[in-house]
Structures are given as C-alpha cells and as structure tokens.
Scaffold this motif. Structure first.
Motif, PDB file in Angstrom:
ATOM      1  N   ALA A   1       0.848  -1.192   0.000  1.00  0.00           N
ATOM      2  CA  ALA A   1       0.000   0.000   0.000  1.00  0.00           C
ATOM      3  C   ALA A   1       0.881   1.238   0.000  1.00  0.00           C
ATOM      4  O   ALA A   1       2.061   1.188   0.341  1.00  0.00           O
ATOM      5  N   ARG A   2       0.287   2.359  -0.389  1.00  0.00           N
ATOM      6  CA  ARG A   2       0.975   3.645  -0.359  1.00  0.00           C
ATOM      7  C   ARG A   2       0.015   4.706   0.160  1.00  0.00           C
ATOM      8  O   ARG A   2      -1.195   4.635  -0.062  1.00  0.00           O
ATOM      9  N   LEU A   3       0.567   5.689   0.828  1.00  0.00           N
ATOM     10  CA  LEU A   3      -0.226   6.811   1.300  1.00  0.00           C
ATOM     11  C   LEU A   3      -0.675   7.635   0.098  1.00  0.00           C
ATOM     12  O   LEU A   3       0.106   7.889  -0.828  1.00  0.00           O
ATOM     13  N   SER A   4      -1.929   8.044   0.090  1.00  0.00           N
ATOM     14  CA  SER A   4      -2.484   8.853  -0.987  1.00  0.00           C
ATOM     15  C   SER A   4      -3.090  10.120  -0.391  1.00  0.00           C
ATOM     16  O   SER A   4      -3.625  10.098   0.719  1.00  0.00           O
ATOM     17  N   HIS A   5      -2.963  11.211  -1.124  1.00  0.00           N
ATOM     18  CA  HIS A   5      -3.551  12.471  -0.657  1.00  0.00           C
ATOM     19  C   HIS A   5      -4.869  12.762  -1.372  1.00  0.00           C
ATOM     20  O   HIS A   5      -5.364  13.891  -1.343  1.00  0.00           O
ATOM     21  N   ALA A   6      -5.423  11.733  -2.011  1.00  0.00           N
ATOM     22  CA  ALA A   6      -6.732  11.882  -2.649  1.00  0.00           C
ATOM     23  C   ALA A   6      -7.785  12.205  -1.599  1.00  0.00           C
ATOM     24  O   ALA A   6      -7.722  11.719  -0.464  1.00  0.00           O
ATOM     25  N   GLN A   7      -8.735  13.023  -1.958  1.00  0.00           N
ATOM     26  CA  GLN A   7      -9.824  13.388  -1.052  1.00  0.00           C
ATOM     27  C   GLN A   7     -10.968  12.394  -1.237  1.00  0.00           C
ATOM     28  O   GLN A   7     -11.733  12.470  -2.193  1.00  0.00           O
ATOM     29  N   VAL A   8     -11.020  11.428  -0.322  1.00  0.00           N
ATOM     30  CA  VAL A   8     -12.017  10.364  -0.395  1.00  0.00           C
ATOM     31  C   VAL A   8     -12.715  10.278   0.959  1.00  0.00           C
ATOM     32  O   VAL A   8     -12.062  10.314   2.008  1.00  0.00           O
TER      33      VAL A   8
ATOM     34  N   SER B   1     -12.536   4.713  -3.700  1.00  0.00           N
ATOM     35  CA  SER B   1     -12.409   5.456  -4.945  1.00  0.00           C
ATOM     36  C   SER B   1     -11.693   4.563  -5.956  1.00  0.00           C
ATOM     37  O   SER B   1     -10.722   3.878  -5.611  1.00  0.00           O
ATOM     38  N   THR B   2     -12.167   4.562  -7.195  1.00  0.00           N
ATOM     39  CA  THR B   2     -11.553   3.743  -8.249  1.00  0.00           C
ATOM     40  C   THR B   2     -10.845   4.603  -9.286  1.00  0.00           C
ATOM     41  O   THR B   2     -10.428   4.117 -10.327  1.00  0.00           O
ATOM     42  N   GLU B   3     -10.697   5.903  -9.016  1.00  0.00           N
ATOM     43  CA  GLU B   3     -10.128   6.810 -10.002  1.00  0.00           C
ATOM     44  C   GLU B   3      -8.624   6.624 -10.178  1.00  0.00           C
ATOM     45  O   GLU B   3      -8.077   6.956 -11.233  1.00  0.00           O
ATOM     46  N   ASP B   4      -7.944   6.132  -9.159  1.00  0.00           N
ATOM     47  CA  ASP B   4      -6.489   5.912  -9.230  1.00  0.00           C
ATOM     48  C   ASP B   4      -6.150   4.575  -8.587  1.00  0.00           C
ATOM     49  O   ASP B   4      -5.384   4.487  -7.642  1.00  0.00           O
ATOM     50  N   GLY B   5      -6.767   3.498  -9.097  1.00  0.00           N
ATOM     51  CA  GLY B   5      -6.574   2.197  -8.493  1.00  0.00           C
ATOM     52  C   GLY B   5      -7.561   1.980  -7.359  1.00  0.00           C
ATOM     53  O   GLY B   5      -8.612   2.611  -7.289  1.00  0.00           O
ATOM     54  N   PHE B   6      -7.212   1.095  -6.436  1.00  0.00           N
ATOM     55  CA  PHE B   6      -8.059   0.768  -5.294  1.00  0.00           C
ATOM     56  C   PHE B   6      -7.652   1.679  -4.144  1.00  0.00           C
ATOM     57  O   PHE B   6      -6.652   1.430  -3.459  1.00  0.00           O
ATOM     58  N   VAL B   7      -8.391   2.756  -3.959  1.00  0.00           N
ATOM     59  CA  VAL B   7      -8.063   3.759  -2.943  1.00  0.00           C
ATOM     60  C   VAL B   7      -9.170   3.791  -1.901  1.00  0.00           C
ATOM     61  O   VAL B   7     -10.352   3.902  -2.223  1.00  0.00           O
ATOM     62  N   VAL B   8      -8.763   3.707  -0.636  1.00  0.00           N
ATOM     63  CA  VAL B   8      -9.719   3.718   0.475  1.00  0.00           C
ATOM     64  C   VAL B   8      -9.539   5.003   1.258  1.00  0.00           C
ATOM     65  O   VAL B   8      -8.417   5.375   1.627  1.00  0.00           O
ATOM     66  N   GLY B   9     -10.663   5.692   1.514  1.00  0.00           N
ATOM     67  CA  GLY B   9     -10.617   6.924   2.266  1.00  0.00           C
ATOM     68  C   GLY B   9     -10.392   6.692   3.751  1.00  0.00           C
ATOM     69  O   GLY B   9     -10.988   5.792   4.352  1.00  0.00           O
ATOM     70  N   PHE B  10      -9.521   7.513   4.340  1.00  0.00           N
ATOM     71  CA  PHE B  10      -9.276   7.540   5.785  1.00  0.00           C
ATOM     72  C   PHE B  10      -9.454   8.983   6.243  1.00  0.00           C
ATOM     73  O   PHE B  10      -9.677   9.879   5.421  1.00  0.00           O
ATOM     74  N   HIS B  11      -9.369   9.215   7.518  1.00  0.00           N
ATOM     75  CA  HIS B  11      -9.495  10.580   8.023  1.00  0.00           C
ATOM     76  C   HIS B  11      -8.309  11.415   7.530  1.00  0.00           C
ATOM     77  O   HIS B  11      -7.162  11.103   7.786  1.00  0.00           O
ATOM     78  N   GLY B  12      -8.587  12.477   6.782  1.00  0.00           N
ATOM     79  CA  GLY B  12      -7.529  13.375   6.325  1.00  0.00           C
ATOM     80  C   GLY B  12      -6.675  12.854   5.200  1.00  0.00           C
ATOM     81  O   GLY B  12      -5.617  13.423   4.906  1.00  0.00           O
ATOM     82  N   GLY B  13      -7.069  11.795   4.538  1.00  0.00           N
ATOM     83  CA  GLY B  13      -6.275  11.250   3.443  1.00  0.00           C
ATOM     84  C   GLY B  13      -6.795   9.902   3.002  1.00  0.00           C
ATOM     85  O   GLY B  13      -7.970   9.577   3.228  1.00  0.00           O
ATOM     86  N   ALA B  14      -5.941   9.122   2.390  1.00  0.00           N
ATOM     87  CA  ALA B  14      -6.376   7.825   1.873  1.00  0.00           C
ATOM     88  C   ALA B  14      -5.184   6.896   1.724  1.00  0.00           C
ATOM     89  O   ALA B  14      -4.016   7.327   1.775  1.00  0.00           O
ATOM     90  N   LEU B  15      -5.471   5.607   1.553  1.00  0.00           N
ATOM     91  CA  LEU B  15      -4.448   4.611   1.242  1.00  0.00           C
ATOM     92  C   LEU B  15      -4.792   3.975  -0.095  1.00  0.00           C
ATOM     93  O   LEU B  15      -5.944   3.580  -0.326  1.00  0.00           O
ATOM     94  N   ARG B  16      -3.786   3.880  -0.967  1.00  0.00           N
ATOM     95  CA  ARG B  16      -3.950   3.151  -2.221  1.00  0.00           C
ATOM     96  C   ARG B  16      -3.480   1.720  -1.994  1.00  0.00           C
ATOM     97  O   ARG B  16      -2.317   1.482  -1.697  1.00  0.00           O
ATOM     98  N   ILE B  17      -4.387   0.776  -2.096  1.00  0.00           N
ATOM     99  CA  ILE B  17      -4.072  -0.634  -1.843  1.00  0.00           C
ATOM    100  C   ILE B  17      -3.548  -1.239  -3.142  1.00  0.00           C
ATOM    101  O   ILE B  17      -4.281  -1.395  -4.115  1.00  0.00           O
ATOM    102  N   GLU B  18      -2.269  -1.593  -3.160  1.00  0.00           N
ATOM    103  CA  GLU B  18      -1.632  -2.067  -4.385  1.00  0.00           C
ATOM    104  C   GLU B  18      -1.664  -3.583  -4.536  1.00  0.00           C
ATOM    105  O   GLU B  18      -1.687  -4.101  -5.647  1.00  0.00           O
ATOM    106  N   GLU B  19      -1.657  -4.283  -3.414  1.00  0.00           N
ATOM    107  CA  GLU B  19      -1.733  -5.748  -3.450  1.00  0.00           C
ATOM    108  C   GLU B  19      -2.419  -6.214  -2.180  1.00  0.00           C
ATOM    109  O   GLU B  19      -2.186  -5.664  -1.099  1.00  0.00           O
ATOM    110  N   LEU B  20      -3.266  -7.245  -2.295  1.00  0.00           N
ATOM    111  CA  LEU B  20      -4.030  -7.705  -1.137  1.00  0.00           C
ATOM    112  C   LEU B  20      -4.430  -9.166  -1.310  1.00  0.00           C
ATOM    113  O   LEU B  20      -4.276  -9.738  -2.398  1.00  0.00           O
ATOM    114  N   LYS B  21      -4.932  -9.735  -0.216  1.00  0.00           N
ATOM    115  CA  LYS B  21      -5.487 -11.089  -0.242  1.00  0.00           C
ATOM    116  C   LYS B  21      -6.900 -11.050   0.321  1.00  0.00           C
ATOM    117  O   LYS B  21      -7.124 -10.565   1.432  1.00  0.00           O
ATOM    118  N   VAL B  22      -7.834 -11.558  -0.477  1.00  0.00           N
ATOM    119  CA  VAL B  22      -9.197 -11.758  -0.008  1.00  0.00           C
ATOM    120  C   VAL B  22      -9.227 -13.105   0.712  1.00  0.00           C
ATOM    121  O   VAL B  22      -8.527 -14.034   0.290  1.00  0.00           O
TER     122      VAL B  22
END
Length: 304
Positions: A244-251, A257-278
């Motif tokens: 994952a990487r820190l993202s400054h997207a407003q979510v 958000s799907t505009e720049d990959g898999f991005v999840v909103g957090f308080h004051g910013g977001a995380l872009r999830i680059e690899e994961l396991k379901v």
C-alpha cells in the motif's frame, strides 16, 4: 576466538553468517509447526547453522540447568545474542569468559522490549539503529558498547527495515568481535529514566481503521508488514493488505475510490491498496480486486 551464538529470527541470520568461522555452537528455538501442512520447520538461524555445519542446540527452555552447564563447559570467550526469543538467566549470561552481548534493533534506551523496529515505525520515528550492548538481568538494561544509526524511510516496512538493520548489525558485530572476545571494549550506562518500552504487537493492533488519520494508519500498515500483517475489514471479509501507499486523494472515510486504483478513504487522506489477499484466495493487485468484485467508484468499504 570461541563464540557461542544465540539467535532465532531472520534478523539474526546476517550477523551469524558474518562471524561463523569463530562460532563453536549455535543456540536457537526448537523447530515449530509452519505452513499449511504445519510441518516442523527450523528457524532461520537453525537452517543457517545446519548449512554451515555448526553444532546446533535447540533447548525448549534455555534456563534448564543441564543446558546452562553444557554452555559453560564450551569455554567460550563471549556469547552473542540476537533475536533469540527467550529470557536468559544470569547464570547463563555469565557462562562465557567475558559474559554475553546483545544486538538490539533500536537506539537504546528507547524501545526496550520485543518489538523495537515495529514500534519505531508505528510511532513515526525518523531514525533508529542497532545497539550493541552488554547483557544484564533486566530486559535490554545493560551497558551500551556501540550504536549504529540509520534513518527510517518514509515508505519502509517492518520487513524492509529489519533486513537493513540486520546487515548493519552484521557489520557492527564483525568490527567489534575481536575486542568483545578479549573483553576490551567500552561500556556506557544507559539513561534508565529515558527508557521506553516496545511491547509485542498484539493482533488487534494490525487492523486498519478508516476513521483514524491516514498517516497514522499508513504507519500501522508499514509496522505490521509482513508480520503479523495488516487487515482491512470490509464487506468482502478481512482483506490482508500486502502492499500500500499513502495517498492524498480526497475520499470520504471508509469509501472506495476507483479513479487511481483501489483507494480507500481515511481521516484526512487515503491509502492506495496495491496488493491484497481476499480470505480464501491468492494475492491479487488492487485493480484486479476492483474488476473481480465489480466495485464502482464511491462503494462503501463496509456493508450498509
């Protein structure tokens, strides 16, 4: 020089390799069940000792009197300890001619305890290091011999930082070994009033919470990656976040958000999830997850 080396985890492998020619015995934790088949598996240090043909001891309890007596009979100059995983009694620590030294992954007296590297990342420290110290009765309370310092990278995970620190520890130990074996080295008392404790990471601390600040949760992700692993609760189960990487997207927090990959909103910013396991599936990239579950922009992370 006659050295006995106590170590278990991967952190302890490079230092052992660096001084192997002088090591007459390696002490590690017993083999433990691992993997899907739960087969008994040697620790990383045990595996290296076997590869190098060094006498290997794996006591269930290092406080056993017979084991302590055996270690004393080896007539070692010094015992070296790194990420071993058991508390050692004074009678054992004093079993070598010049006692025992430890390679600890922090700048002492900060972060005494079981998880110094992880806690330093989680707390947002800019710097850490390796302290070569004389072992004493208390946990990481002994006199300091040498400290090597290094900055913590802004995206560095626990696994990446631990690997770097272990290489620094190997170089540090190689440099000091002749003086350690001769008992010819400085000892500086720690400032015990400035000590902080690095408790073991509990499983609940690895859960990412979108209601908390994004930067704080990014540090949490980095601190528990790869072990014990970061979990992101979702309507598809607890997602194990591998990269994952820190993202400054407003979510909006807890929204995808799907505009720049898999991005999840957090308080004051977001995380872009680059690899994961379901749960129950193999690792996939963030975009693969979005496509596979047909996730649309603005989808809530948790079921409503």
């Amino acid at each position: 020089m006659r050295i006995a080396y106590f170590g278990t985890a991967e952190f302890a492998v490079p230092p052992l390799r660096a001084i192997a020619e002088h090591v007459v015995a390696v002490v590690s934790q017993p083999d433990r069940p691992s993997g899907r088949g739960m087969r008994l598996t040697p620790s990383p240090v045990s595996a290296l000792a076997q590869e190098l043909g060094i006498d290997l001891l794996r006591p269930e309890k290092a406080r056993d009197p017979e084991f302590i007596e055996h270690m004393r009979s080896l007539n070692c100059d010094v015992f070296v300890v790194a990420a071993y995983g058991q508390i050692l009694r004074e009678s054992l620590l004093e079993g070598a001619r010049h006692g025992s030294v430890n390679l600890h992954g922090s700048i002492l007296p900060q972060y005494r305890g079981a998880a110094p590297i992880q806690r330093a990342i989680m707390d947002g420290e800019a710097e850490t290091g390796v302290t070569l110290m004389q072992m004493a009765k208390g946990m990481d309370t002994g006199d300091m011999i040498d400290i090597v310092r290094t900055p913590i990278g802004p995206d560095e995970t626990y696994g990446e930082l631990a690997a770097r620190l272990s290489e620094l520890a190997a170089a540090q130990l190689s440099t000091w070994l002749p003086r350690l074996a001769a008992g010819d080295y400085p000892r500086v008392e720690q400032d015990h009033a400035a000590a902080t404790h690095a408790a073991k990471i509990e499983r609940g601390e690895s859960i990412l919470d979108p209601t908390r600040p994004a930067e704080e949760e990014y540090r949490r992700f980095r601190a528990v990656t790869p072990s014990p692993g970061a979990l992101l609760p979702s309507q598809w189960g607890d997602l194990k976040v591998l990269r994952a990487r820190l993202s400054h997207a407003q979510v909006t927090p807890a929204t995808i958000s799907t505009e720049d990959g898999f991005v999840v909103g957090f308080h004051g910013g977001a995380l872009r999830i680059e690899e994961l396991k379901v749960p129950g599936r193999s690792a996939i990239s963030g975009p693969e997850f979005l496509r596979g579950f047909r996730i649309q922009n603005g989808t809530p992370l948790l079921a409503t």
